[in-house]
Design an enzyme around this catalytic site. Sequence first.
Site, PDB file in Angstrom:
ATOM      1  CG  ASP A  67      18.215 -43.794  -9.106  1.00  0.00           C
ATOM      2  OD1 ASP A  67      17.772 -44.848  -8.128  1.00  0.00           O
ATOM      3  OD2 ASP A  67      17.161 -43.172  -9.358  1.00  0.00           O
ATOM      4  CG  ASP A 136      11.369 -32.488  -7.266  1.00  0.00           C
ATOM      5  OD1 ASP A 136      11.228 -33.758  -7.679  1.00  0.00           O
ATOM      6  OD2 ASP A 136      12.611 -32.160  -6.875  1.00  0.00           O
ATOM      7  CG  HIS A 138      12.818 -36.431  -8.787  1.00  0.00           C
ATOM      8  ND1 HIS A 138      12.656 -35.786  -7.558  1.00  0.00           N
ATOM      9  CD2 HIS A 138      13.217 -37.713  -8.713  1.00  0.00           C
ATOM     10  CE1 HIS A 138      12.444 -36.795  -6.827  1.00  0.00           C
ATOM     11  NE2 HIS A 138      12.822 -38.005  -7.351  1.00  0.00           N
ATOM     12  CD  GLU A 143      16.365 -34.017  -7.117  1.00  0.00           C
ATOM     13  OE1 GLU A 143      15.181 -33.745  -7.524  1.00  0.00           O
ATOM     14  OE2 GLU A 143      16.868 -34.535  -6.090  1.00  0.00           O
TER      15      GLU A 143
END
Length: 261
Positions: A67, A136, A138, A143
């Site tokens: 990314d 979370d 990801h 996400e």
Amino acid sequence: MEVIVLPDAGRIGEVAADAIGVLLDRKPDAVLGLATGSSPLAIYDELAARHRAGEMSFALARGFTLDEYVGLPADHPERYRNVIDAVVVAKVDFAPGAVRSPDGLADDIPAACAAYEDAIAEAGGVDLQILGIGTDGHIAFNEPGSSLASRTRIKTLTRQTRLDNARFFGDDVDAVPTHCLTQGLATIMAARHVVLVANGRSKAEAVHQLVEGPVSAMWPATILQHHPHVTVLLDDAAARRLQLVDYYRETYRSKPAWQGI
């Protein structure tokens, strides 16, 4: 999915580096997927140490990063291309241009994402993908709510991810970009071997969901339950919520030495 609980980050780095070493011995021109963040650093340190010792070469290997932030200047120290260069590329012997990253400064973002997908395919796909996991759930910057069939694209970062990453921007969450380019979940799933690393208590819930929870876009990493070859490397703190942790420990202790990961 194989879950391995190890005593510390150093041991995690050694086990992952062993797998990469076996891959490079078998296929010197292997394609590696390189993740940023704190979790993979022990792996990169171990790879660099083995390279310095003459035990490992990346001269024919290629790499793709997961990314990139959108809009950070090319010389920004937290631009992921610069980070990956500093923590691993500059410490081993990748050939110039052998490691590629998404172009977060592209004028045509959709075209840049499509070109990145094409480049991975033209390289023959990723042989071994290193991953971390967010609090979370990801992976890369996919996400919660991300499509399980997603490919490389632009994403808006959640507030939680920006808070988690603010430590790299002087604890100023407003300095963290709001957008990124990221490999999609389907892109990651196309890698032939996935090695996911998690350290610390803050990752325990995400790890629990990843390994023992239902597959759900709310916890994007859970898609890896459908992958045929995933290795999850954890320290004790990250493994603390796993209901079957004793079984995972026993399985690893009983594993034949020749099997590797």
